[in-house]
Design an enzyme around this catalytic site. Structure first.
Site: not given
Length: 127
Positions: A60, A84, A88-89
């Site tokens: 992605h 990016h 978050e992940d």
């Protein structure tokens, strides 16, 4: 489900494609090196993560970077595209990004990370 060797091959092909795209645009070596470092950082951060489709999660951010390259955006923006989702992940945080890639890339990553907190309401048409 892909094997570890298949995943590594897919990721290596993805990186090669990104770098070839930049080289074909006549990008300077330091720009290409920045994007390669960002790819490797994201690859390590997302190691073992798979999408629901079974492909490596890194595909992605790599697709995002391909689009940014096609738009001829600067190397810092491309690097931020690759990074990016790391805050978050993964276990990486914005301080890690700042330390490795500088204030500008960290600013862009942080901005994209905050976008999902904004709700788009659109416009209402008056009847």
């Amino acid at each position: 489900m892909r094997t570890s060797n298949g995943i590594n091959q897919l990721q290596n092909e993805s990186l090669s494609s990104l770098l070839a795209g930049m080289a074909s645009q006549g990008r300077a070596d330091p720009e290409i090196a920045l994007v390669k470092r960002a790819y490797e950082f994201a690859k390590l951060a997302h190691d073992g993560q798979l999408r629901k489709s079974g492909e490596p999660y890194l595909m992605h951010p790599s697709a995002v970077a391909e689009r940014l390259i096609a738009m001829r955006l600067d190397a810092e923006t491309i690097a931020a595209g690759l990074l990016h989702d790391t805050c978050e992940d993964t276990a990486a945080n914005i301080s890690d990004i700042k330390k490795e890639f500088g204030d500008n890339v960290a600013f862009l990553v942080e901005g994209v990370t905050k976008l999902d907190q904004i709700r788009y309401k659109g416009t209402e048409k008056n009847a």
